[in-house]
Write an enzyme that holds these catalytic residues in place. Structure first.
Site, PDB file in Angstrom:
ATOM      1  N   ASP A 120       0.832  -1.110   0.025  1.00  0.00           N
ATOM      2  CA  ASP A 120      -0.036   0.141  -0.220  1.00  0.00           C
ATOM      3  C   ASP A 120       0.932   1.313   0.173  1.00  0.00           C
ATOM      4  O   ASP A 120       0.726   2.043   0.629  1.00  0.00           O
ATOM      5  CB  ASP A 120      -1.026   0.145   1.097  1.00  0.00           C
ATOM      6  N   GLN A 231      -3.210  -5.266   6.060  1.00  0.00           N
ATOM      7  CA  GLN A 231      -3.162  -4.181   7.273  1.00  0.00           C
ATOM      8  C   GLN A 231      -3.918  -4.531   8.244  1.00  0.00           C
ATOM      9  O   GLN A 231      -5.176  -4.494   8.229  1.00  0.00           O
ATOM     10  CB  GLN A 231      -3.439  -2.766   6.568  1.00  0.00           C
ATOM     11  N   ARG A 261       3.777  12.481  10.739  1.00  0.00           N
ATOM     12  CA  ARG A 261       2.224  12.541   9.878  1.00  0.00           C
ATOM     13  C   ARG A 261       1.775  11.076  10.507  1.00  0.00           C
ATOM     14  O   ARG A 261       1.923  10.055  10.023  1.00  0.00           O
ATOM     15  CB  ARG A 261       2.611  12.441   8.724  1.00  0.00           C
ATOM     16  N   ASP A 263      -0.908   8.600  10.278  1.00  0.00           N
ATOM     17  CA  ASP A 263      -1.763   8.172   9.194  1.00  0.00           C
ATOM     18  C   ASP A 263      -2.955   7.549   9.565  1.00  0.00           C
ATOM     19  O   ASP A 263      -3.080   6.625  10.567  1.00  0.00           O
ATOM     20  CB  ASP A 263      -0.902   7.306   8.311  1.00  0.00           C
ATOM     21  N   GLU A 305      -3.469  12.835   9.696  1.00  0.00           N
ATOM     22  CA  GLU A 305      -4.195  12.749   8.351  1.00  0.00           C
ATOM     23  C   GLU A 305      -5.502  11.974   8.683  1.00  0.00           C
ATOM     24  O   GLU A 305      -5.808  10.812   8.990  1.00  0.00           O
ATOM     25  CB  GLU A 305      -3.310  11.589   7.605  1.00  0.00           C
ATOM     26  N   ASP A 376      -2.575  10.312  -2.735  1.00  0.00           N
ATOM     27  CA  ASP A 376      -4.038   9.654  -2.801  1.00  0.00           C
ATOM     28  C   ASP A 376      -4.811  10.263  -3.810  1.00  0.00           C
ATOM     29  O   ASP A 376      -4.460  11.049  -4.273  1.00  0.00           O
ATOM     30  CB  ASP A 376      -4.543   9.701  -1.474  1.00  0.00           C
TER      31      ASP A 376
HETATM   32  C1  GLC Z   1      -3.803   6.855   4.371  1.00  0.00           C
HETATM   33  C2  GLC Z   1      -2.856   7.050   3.285  1.00  0.00           C
HETATM   34  C3  GLC Z   1      -3.074   6.097   2.089  1.00  0.00           C
HETATM   35  C4  GLC Z   1      -3.257   4.557   2.650  1.00  0.00           C
HETATM   36  C5  GLC Z   1      -4.152   4.469   3.943  1.00  0.00           C
HETATM   37  C6  GLC Z   1      -3.989   3.044   4.679  1.00  0.00           C
HETATM   38  O1  GLC Z   1      -4.982   7.166   4.021  1.00  0.00           O
HETATM   39  O2  GLC Z   1      -2.552   8.500   2.823  1.00  0.00           O
HETATM   40  O3  GLC Z   1      -2.375   5.961   1.183  1.00  0.00           O
HETATM   41  O4  GLC Z   1      -3.570   3.840   1.714  1.00  0.00           O
HETATM   42  O5  GLC Z   1      -3.794   5.489   4.818  1.00  0.00           O
HETATM   43  O6  GLC Z   1      -2.857   3.270   5.285  1.00  0.00           O
END
Ligand code: GLC
Length: 624
Positions: A120, A231, A261, A263, A305, A376
């Site tokens: 990913d 994940q 950052r 995520d 994020e 993204d």
């Molecule tokens: C965030 C990232 C994205 C990823 C997702 C899962 O949104 O920016 O690229 O797929 O998290 O980790």
């Protein structure tokens, strides 16, 4: 002499309530709470003791200059290390390029050790304490971080909070049946609860990873996997997960990371019967993590994020009891969406409405990360309510935007690719580079000179918008030279299923060098324009993020404006989102606080003595 331990105690005293006040609410009823808080204090003390001296000096400097990240001389650049510079060492050779462009903040896209194969884009992390071996080693990382620091460039690195790769050590132990580690994740013996949760969950990747749970035959359990099956979502209701992640966060800060950052934070807390996004506990966790950084690595700040709807976003920058104590930065995805929406529709009413209604004019101790493109897809975060307030249909507008940016809509200038079509909700997201979505790819192919001019103007309009709105503008790699879509991803088996790779090209250094040298090309014009915008931004005191951003009416659908209310030198920023000539009255500018009729962006007067200010197609003015 003040000792290091005394300084720690002062920092702990300052952050104590912020940290333990939140943790107590989250975990206070557990039997092991005392044991947990003791372990956490040990982690904080140990991390502080290990913090290098030069970073402690930086801590002090930022205590004295807490607004360092809000100042107009901060401008960001986001890139994949391999695609930009080959590897970490290679970044050192690119520092002059970054400085030349005016960059003072870099975000290395995921650079911690990911799982092998499809990861990913690196967001499936196997080891948070190791650098991706393809990019280099931890000592090399520290060396690059120090070189950036010496130049005054701050470094942002991803830390995925919501999940780990299923190959992470904890997940492996969980998969072997170790109960302690099974409790780090969300596992179910059968699918009864997962099916109940599914009733209200959304699907993030409906095309290639439908559903939110994955059956693990080896252990006979269902595992919560919001994103991809590799994940595994972490169980943040377990305080020992908090402890592990806090320790990792401080470890990274001690390596020289300025901006963590975080995520996918919206998904960190699960509650039956909800979408399991942005639950109140998420904000408590983020508040506590911020407090932990403030105590043991105070120079480091947090970027959240959370790509969510407009109403849901502001709390990530701290509201209510978390005011001033949660994220320092959060992505302003509504500004991004409204930019694309206004370009396609040539209408700015929705933009004006959304930005005025949902966003405060000023934020305490925090600001936005403003951007037009990132790694993204673009999801059309326009709510039905906001659309309805202007008499528009939400679903119809969102569908129009997808069709427009895919390129199929009659007259569209864009070329993009669809990403994740959700049959149930009708949701279609879009991939594509800034330049391709803004019309450069089509215009170049058609040899259409006017089209090329228009595309360049749209790109520079976007850069000027994010440079003035308030916050740190983030330029996504290649958008300073107009890199086009890269369709090569379709031939890579790890990427072919994920159209986001279309806008993750390799840097075109030939084009970049030619652009820097000032050759006549679209790339050179975009480069010069971007560099100019960042240089002018750095000189505009009104663009300090601490000054209010107040949206003002232009009374013309197609124009968008806001004031940056600095007492000493206010600015009025005005944008024409259409390809036609427009004009606006000199009295409008006066009423909105502008006396000089001088454009701080082009560094020239705007008035020809008449009572109108002329606005060329896609004009962007920063009136003083
Ligand atoms: C965030 C990232 C994205 C990823 C997702 C899962 O949104 O920016 O690229 O797929 O998290 O980790």
């Amino acid at each position: 002499m003040t000792s290091d331990a005394q300084i720690f105690d002062l920092r702990l005293a300052r952050g104590h309530e912020d940290l333990f006040g939140q943790l107590e609410k989250l975990y206070g009823r557990r039997k092991d709470y005392g044991q947990f808080t003791k372990a956490l204090l040990d982690v904080l003390r140990r991390s502080w003791a290990e913090r290098p001296d030069d970073l402690k000096l930086l801590d002090l400097r930022r205590d004295l200059e807490p607004d360092w990240f809000q100042r107009p001389d901060r401008a960001g650049y986001v890139f994949y290390v391999d695609r930009f510079a080959g590897d970490l060492k290679g970044v050192l050779d690119k520092l002059d390029y970054l400085s030349d462009l005016g960059i003072t903040y870099v975000h290395f896209m995921p650079c911690l050790k990911p799982r092998k194969g499809d990861s990913d884009g690196g967001y499936s992390v196997q080891d948070y304490r190791a650098i991706d071996p393809r990019l280099g080693t931890m000592p090399e990382f520290e060396e690059v971080a120090a070189a950036l620091r010496a130049r005054g460039i701050s470094l942002c690195v991803d830390m995925v909070l919501n999940h780990t790769a299923k190959e992470h050590e904890w997940a492996r132990k969980a998969a072997k049946g170790v109960a302690k580690y099974q409790d780090y994740y969300l596992m179910f013996d059968d699918d009864t609860l997962p099916r109940q949760y599914e009733k209200t969950l959304v699907e993030v990747f409906p095309d290639n990873a439908p559903g939110n749970f994955t059956y693990q035959a080896a252990i006979g359990k269902w595992v919560w996997t919001t994103f991809n099956t590799h994940q595994w979502d972490l169980n943040w209701a377990n305080p020992w997960v908090f402890l592990e992640m806090a320790e990792i966060m401080l470890f990274l800060a001690n390596k020289g990371v300025d901006v963590l950052r975080f995520d996918a934070v919206a998904f960190m807390w699960k509650r039956m019967g909800t979408r399991c996004q942005s639950e109140p506990e998420v904000h408590m966790l983020l508040h506590a993590l911020r407090a932990a950084s403030r105590i043991a690595a105070p120079a480091a700040i947090h970027l959240e994020e959370a790509i969510v709807g407009p109403q849901e976003m502001i709390p990530y920058l701290g509201s209510g009891e978390h005011s001033g104590a949660e994220g320092n930065l959060a992505y302003h995805n509504s500004l991004m969406v409204q930019y694309w929406s206004a370009l396609a529709s040539r209408e700015t009413r929705l933009m004006t409405h959304v930005l005025r209604t949902h966003f405060p004019t000023v934020l305490p101790n925090a600001t936005y990360a403003t951007y037009i493109r990132c790694h993204d897809d673009i999801g059309w975060a326009v709510t039905d309510e906001d659309a309805a307030a202007l008499g528009i249909s939400g679903p119809a507008h969102r569908s129009f935007l997808s069709n427009f940016y895919e390129g199929g809509f009659p007259g569209s200038f864009a070329r993009g690719e669809l990403f994740q079509i959700n049959e149930e909700t009708g949701d279609k997201r879009i991939s594509g580079t800034f330049a391709s979505l803004a019309g450069l790819e089509k215009a170049l192919e058609a040899g259409d000179e006017t089209g090329i001019d228009r595309a360049i103007d749209r790109i520079l309009l976007g850069h000027a918008l994010i440079a003035s709105y308030g916050g740190i503008p983030l330029i996504y790699m290649g958008d300073e030279i107009g890199l086009l879509n890269d369709y090569g991803y379709r031939d890579n088996p790890d990427h072919a299923h994920d159209s986001r790779w279309v806008h993750r090209p390799h840097m075109d250094w030939d084009a970049a060098r030619a652009a820097q040298a000032g050759h006549d090309s679209p790339a050179a014009r975009i480069y010069a324009g971007t560099q100019h915008i960042l240089a002018r931004r750095a000189a505009m005191r009104a663009f300090h993020a601490g000054y209010p951003t107040v949206i003002v009416d232009t009374w013309q659908n197609g124009l968008f404006a806001f004031q940056r209310q600095s007492p000493a030198q206010p600015a009025l920023c005005l944008f024409n989102f259409t390809e036609s000539w427009r004009s606006i009255g000199v009295d409008w500018a006066h009423v909105n606080g502008v006396q000089l009729l001088y454009d701080g962006l082009s560094d020239a007067p705007v008035s020809d003595g008449s009572d109108r200010i002329a606005l060329p197609p896609y004009a962007r003015l920063w009136l003083l």
